[in-house]
Design a protein around this motif. Sequence first.
Motif, short mmCIF file in Angstrom:
data_model
loop_
_atom_site.label_atom_id
_atom_site.label_comp_id
_atom_site.label_asym_id
_atom_site.label_seq_id
_atom_site.Cartn_x
_atom_site.Cartn_y
_atom_site.Cartn_z
N PRO A 1 10.96 7.78 0.85
CA PRO A 1 9.89 7.51 0.05
C PRO A 1 8.92 8.70 0.19
CG PRO A 1 10.34 5.59 1.00
CD PRO A 1 11.27 6.61 1.38
N ALA A 2 8.85 9.10 1.47
CA ALA A 2 7.89 10.42 1.58
C ALA A 2 8.30 11.76 0.83
CB ALA A 2 7.89 10.99 3.27
N GLY B 1 7.48 11.25 -2.76
CA GLY B 1 6.11 11.46 -2.96
C GLY B 1 5.58 12.80 -3.22
N THR C 1 -3.45 8.99 -3.04
CA THR C 1 -2.68 8.45 -1.99
C THR C 1 -2.89 6.97 -1.74
OG1 THR C 1 -3.28 10.43 -0.62
CG2 THR C 1 -2.34 8.63 0.74
N LYS C 2 -1.89 6.00 -1.57
CA LYS C 2 -1.75 4.70 -1.33
C LYS C 2 -1.97 4.51 0.13
CE LYS C 2 1.14 3.23 -5.15
NZ LYS C 2 2.65 2.39 -5.36
N TYR D 1 1.92 6.99 0.28
CA TYR D 1 2.82 7.45 -0.80
C TYR D 1 1.67 8.18 -1.47
CZ TYR D 1 5.25 7.68 -5.21
OH TYR D 1 5.74 8.11 -6.48
N ARG D 2 2.04 9.68 -2.32
CA ARG D 2 1.19 10.18 -3.00
C ARG D 2 1.67 10.51 -4.46
NH1 ARG D 2 -0.45 15.46 -0.04
NH2 ARG D 2 -2.37 14.96 -1.03
N SER D 3 0.64 10.86 -5.46
CA SER D 3 1.15 11.22 -6.74
C SER D 3 0.19 11.73 -7.41
CB SER D 3 1.72 9.83 -7.42
OG SER D 3 2.24 10.11 -8.52
#
Length: 83
Positions: A13-14, A17, A47-48, A52-54
């Motif tokens: 997941p990193a 992201g 950032t969650k 997680y970043r988007s």
Amino acid sequence: MRPATISTRVSSPALLGLTYVTDQQCHNSESGFFDHECREPAVWIGTKPNGYRSGFCDHCKRLGREATEFTTWEPAPGLGGAA
């Protein structure tokens, strides 16, 4: 002997992201529209709590359903968002 293959599948997941941060596109997707992201230029990086970043455009940061899951915001490098 089988030829060597290179996997294009992202299992972390990193790492996934990072692609959503570095492509400079808004990835907000409303409920019921899987794989139909906004795709406007991203001016915010969200950032969650899990790290997680988007990227998000101004409009989707303010009004997007998916953006509500992000708790920390910073201007996208070189673009910056409106406060």
